[in-house]
Design a protein around this motif. Structure first.
Motif, PDB file in Angstrom:
ATOM      1  N   ARG A 298       0.826  -1.212   0.000  1.00 21.96           N
ATOM      2  CA  ARG A 298       0.000   0.000   0.000  1.00 21.96           C
ATOM      3  C   ARG A 298       0.861   1.264   0.000  1.00 21.96           C
ATOM      4  O   ARG A 298       0.559   2.243  -0.692  1.00 21.96           O
ATOM      5  N   SER A 299       1.952   1.262   0.773  1.00 18.72           N
ATOM      6  CA  SER A 299       2.771   2.474   0.908  1.00 18.72           C
ATOM      7  C   SER A 299       3.593   2.747  -0.346  1.00 18.72           C
ATOM      8  O   SER A 299       3.627   3.874  -0.846  1.00 18.72           O
ATOM      9  N   ILE A 300       4.257   1.717  -0.860  1.00 14.76           N
ATOM     10  CA  ILE A 300       5.049   1.918  -2.076  1.00 14.76           C
ATOM     11  C   ILE A 300       4.120   2.133  -3.266  1.00 14.76           C
ATOM     12  O   ILE A 300       4.479   2.747  -4.265  1.00 14.76           O
ATOM     13  N   GLY A 301       2.865   1.645  -3.124  1.00 12.16           N
ATOM     14  CA  GLY A 301       1.859   1.918  -4.143  1.00 12.16           C
ATOM     15  C   GLY A 301       1.496   3.385  -4.186  1.00 12.16           C
ATOM     16  O   GLY A 301       1.273   3.952  -5.258  1.00 12.16           O
ATOM     17  N   ARG A 302       1.420   4.022  -3.038  1.00 12.70           N
ATOM     18  CA  ARG A 302       1.125   5.461  -3.014  1.00 12.70           C
ATOM     19  C   ARG A 302       2.288   6.269  -3.583  1.00 12.70           C
ATOM     20  O   ARG A 302       2.083   7.318  -4.202  1.00 12.70           O
ATOM     21  N   LEU A 303       3.497   5.781  -3.393  1.00 19.50           N
ATOM     22  CA  LEU A 303       4.653   6.454  -3.969  1.00 19.50           C
ATOM     23  C   LEU A 303       4.600   6.420  -5.503  1.00 19.50           C
ATOM     24  O   LEU A 303       5.147   7.302  -6.161  1.00 19.50           O
ATOM     25  N   MET A 304       3.940   5.408  -6.061  1.00 20.73           N
ATOM     26  CA  MET A 304       3.842   5.280  -7.519  1.00 20.73           C
ATOM     27  C   MET A 304       3.250   6.537  -8.162  1.00 20.73           C
ATOM     28  O   MET A 304       3.682   6.949  -9.253  1.00 20.73           O
ATOM     29  N   ASP A 305       2.272   7.147  -7.513  1.00 23.73           N
ATOM     30  CA  ASP A 305       1.644   8.337  -8.101  1.00 23.73           C
ATOM     31  C   ASP A 305       2.665   9.441  -8.335  1.00 23.73           C
ATOM     32  O   ASP A 305       2.634  10.128  -9.361  1.00 23.73           O
ATOM     33  N   ARG A 306       3.587   9.628  -7.407  1.00 20.22           N
ATOM     34  CA  ARG A 306       4.618  10.667  -7.549  1.00 20.22           C
ATOM     35  C   ARG A 306       5.682  10.247  -8.569  1.00 20.22           C
ATOM     36  O   ARG A 306       6.058  11.034  -9.447  1.00 20.22           O
ATOM     37  N   VAL A 307       6.155   9.015  -8.444  1.00 18.77           N
ATOM     38  CA  VAL A 307       7.240   8.551  -9.309  1.00 18.77           C
ATOM     39  C   VAL A 307       6.796   8.475 -10.767  1.00 18.77           C
ATOM     40  O   VAL A 307       7.455   9.004 -11.666  1.00 18.77           O
ATOM     41  N   MET A 308       5.666   7.826 -11.026  1.00 18.41           N
ATOM     42  CA  MET A 308       5.247   7.611 -12.411  1.00 18.41           C
ATOM     43  C   MET A 308       4.704   8.884 -13.055  1.00 18.41           C
ATOM     44  O   MET A 308       4.761   9.041 -14.276  1.00 18.41           O
ATOM     45  N   ASP A 309       4.208   9.806 -12.237  1.00 17.01           N
ATOM     46  CA  ASP A 309       3.798  11.097 -12.788  1.00 17.01           C
ATOM     47  C   ASP A 309       5.007  11.795 -13.406  1.00 17.01           C
ATOM     48  O   ASP A 309       4.919  12.389 -14.494  1.00 17.01           O
ATOM     49  N   ARG A 310       6.146  11.714 -12.724  1.00 22.52           N
ATOM     50  CA  ARG A 310       7.374  12.321 -13.267  1.00 22.52           C
ATOM     51  C   ARG A 310       7.899  11.527 -14.456  1.00 22.52           C
ATOM     52  O   ARG A 310       8.333  12.090 -15.457  1.00 22.52           O
ATOM     53  N   VAL A 311       7.864  10.198 -14.353  1.00 17.66           N
ATOM     54  CA  VAL A 311       8.366   9.348 -15.438  1.00 17.66           C
ATOM     55  C   VAL A 311       7.602   9.625 -16.735  1.00 17.66           C
ATOM     56  O   VAL A 311       8.197   9.742 -17.811  1.00 17.66           O
ATOM     57  N   LEU A 312       6.281   9.745 -16.641  1.00 17.42           N
ATOM     58  CA  LEU A 312       5.446   9.889 -17.840  1.00 17.42           C
ATOM     59  C   LEU A 312       5.586  11.257 -18.503  1.00 17.42           C
ATOM     60  O   LEU A 312       5.144  11.434 -19.643  1.00 17.42           O
ATOM     61  N   THR A 313       6.187  12.208 -17.792  1.00 20.75           N
ATOM     62  CA  THR A 313       6.421  13.519 -18.419  1.00 20.75           C
ATOM     63  C   THR A 313       7.642  13.502 -19.339  1.00 20.75           C
ATOM     64  O   THR A 313       7.798  14.387 -20.177  1.00 20.75           O
ATOM     65  N   VAL A 314       8.509  12.489 -19.177  1.00 14.73           N
ATOM     66  CA  VAL A 314       9.752  12.474 -19.967  1.00 14.73           C
ATOM     67  C   VAL A 314       9.927  11.205 -20.792  1.00 14.73           C
ATOM     68  O   VAL A 314      10.850  11.112 -21.588  1.00 14.73           O
ATOM     69  N   ALA A 315       9.060  10.218 -20.601  1.00 12.06           N
ATOM     70  CA  ALA A 315       9.269   8.947 -21.296  1.00 12.06           C
ATOM     71  C   ALA A 315       7.950   8.331 -21.735  1.00 12.06           C
ATOM     72  O   ALA A 315       6.927   8.467 -21.064  1.00 12.06           O
ATOM     73  N   ASP A 316       7.990   7.643 -22.880  1.00  9.98           N
ATOM     74  CA  ASP A 316       6.855   6.844 -23.360  1.00  9.98           C
ATOM     75  C   ASP A 316       6.799   5.579 -22.505  1.00  9.98           C
ATOM     76  O   ASP A 316       7.804   4.898 -22.325  1.00  9.98           O
ATOM     77  N   ILE A 317       5.609   5.250 -21.992  1.00 11.26           N
ATOM     78  CA  ILE A 317       5.479   4.104 -21.089  1.00 11.26           C
ATOM     79  C   ILE A 317       5.882   2.799 -21.762  1.00 11.26           C
ATOM     80  O   ILE A 317       6.260   1.834 -21.091  1.00 11.26           O
ATOM     81  N   ASN A 318       5.824   2.747 -23.084  1.00  8.57           N
ATOM     82  CA  ASN A 318       6.169   1.514 -23.801  1.00  8.57           C
ATOM     83  C   ASN A 318       7.648   1.435 -24.182  1.00  8.57           C
ATOM     84  O   ASN A 318       8.065   0.478 -24.846  1.00  8.57           O
ATOM     85  N   SER A 319       8.443   2.427 -23.771  1.00 11.15           N
ATOM     86  CA  SER A 319       9.868   2.420 -24.099  1.00 11.15           C
ATOM     87  C   SER A 319      10.692   1.991 -22.896  1.00 11.15           C
ATOM     88  O   SER A 319      10.234   2.053 -21.749  1.00 11.15           O
TER      89      SER A 319
END
Length: 380
Positions: A298-319
């Protein structure tokens, strides 16, 4: 067997235009001849079979003790899914129907032998049916409501609905939801997409969770392999599908469509990066790794919102860039994580004292997010 058909007086209830519904009675000893229990399981291809929870022996024993006692009143009937081979013949005469129901005779075909599959399946009352098969009062009349539906989706839908007063095990509901295509109550509807995604994560070959998630259909020989409870992961995904979550933009509220493929790919990329960031903690039982524990998921799952929000601004999810970027972001919090040993110094708690409670989930997730944001600012 002396007869190939059981004939019973019955009422056909005029309720559904295409699914006949009948009320009738069976002798206690006939239930086992007519109906089977469809246990929940999965075949070799991963397809879901059945829907019933395991037998509760103590519950069956208590029912049996009552059935074998004196002066039994047993109004708790059974609900059966009947085959299309049943036949109903309405009675003749002006008083055979009142507009709500029609009286007549129902014919239920019996299997050719004891080893052959029964024609009907028990939708509600499996514990009662097991006791009825054992009672000394084999002639006791038992009330039955039977609807004609060989489609498992219809049976599962009814199974979920009739078990709302005495709640079903959460993991059983979660595993059945993806197989139900009818309109569901709001609470169940909200869990359907997360349940679909968790099923995929447990079966897809590119998922870091493949074979690690404990579900209702998990067989005893696999119990030692599964380390993550499906409900923890479902709850984590549910939160990320809320308006503040990273998965929310992939739900089109205007037309009701959902980009399930992209959502699944985000989950696979993130959790693969989690696995590879903490390889020493991945795949262990929750008693040995709090990352696999409900509090960690649950906790590392909540961190996903912050981490993947940043990732998706600079990278294609399929790359591959998306995975590399997720690894780089998680590296910012790795030094301060203690999933398998030591103490969380800022939290003043030992690694194995963390529990799957709202307070500990909130405390740990807030720490991870705060630590991530501080490390990100320092790295900028």
């Amino acid at each position: 067997m002396t007869e190939s058909v059981i004939k019973r007086r019955a009422l056909r209830i005029e309720q559904h235009p295409s699914i006949p519904l009948y009320l009738f009675a069976l002798e206690a000893g006939e239930v086992d001849l007519v109906a089977d229990v469809a246990r929940i399981s999965r075949d070799e291809a991963g397809r879901l079979l059945g829907y019933q929870r395991p037998e509760k022996k103590q519950h069956v024993k208590q029912i049996l003790e009552y059935l074998d006692s004196e002066d039994v009143l047993f109004p708790n009937g059974l609900i059966l899914a009947l085959p299309s081979t049943v036949r109903f013949r309405g009675s003749r005469g002006p008083n055979s129907t009142d507009g709500l129901s029609t009286i007549g005779t129902l014919e239920i075909p019996l299997p050719a032998s004891r080893d052959a599959p029964r024609p009907a399946l028990i939708v509600d009352g499996q514990q009662r049916s097991l006791a009825l098969a054992l009672t000394k009062k084999s002639k006791l009349p038992i009330t039955v409501a039977g609807f004609v539906a060989e489609d498992l989706a219809v049976q599962r839908d009814q199974f979920l609905r009739v078990n709302t007063v005495s709640p079903l095990p959460t993991n059983l509901v979660s595993e059945l939801l993806p197989e139900v295509n009818t309109k569901l109550p709001t609470k169940l509807s909200a869990r359907k997409l997360p349940s679909i995604l968790v099923n995929a994560l447990n079966q897809d070959s590119d998922s870091p969770f493949k074979g690690l998630i404990k579900q209702a259909s998990t067989t005893p020989d696999k119990k030692s392999d599964v380390v993550v409870k499906d409900n923890s992961l479902i709850s984590a995904i549910e939160e990320s599908l809320l308006p503040s979550g990273v998965l929310f933009p992939y739900k089109n509220l205007s037309n009701g469509t959902i980009d399930t493929t992209t959502i699944r790919n985000i989950l696979v990329v993130y959790w693969t990066a989690v696995r590879d960031t903490f390889p020493e903690a991945w795949g262990l039982p929750p008693t040995r790794s709090r990352l696999m524990h409900g509090v960690g998921i649950r906790s590392i799952g909540r961190l996903m919102d912050r981490v993947m929000d940043r990732v998706l601004t600079v990278a294609d999810i399929n790359s591959k860039d998306a995975y590399d970027k997720a690894m780089a972001e998680l590296a910012l919090v790795k030094p301060n994580c203690h999933w398998t040993e030591g103490r969380w110094l800022e939290l003043n708690i030992s690694w194995n004292e963390l529990q799957n409670t709202p307070r500990h989930i909130s405390t740990l997730s807030n720490f991870l997010i705060r630590n991530y944001l501080h490390s990100r600012m320092s790295a900028s």
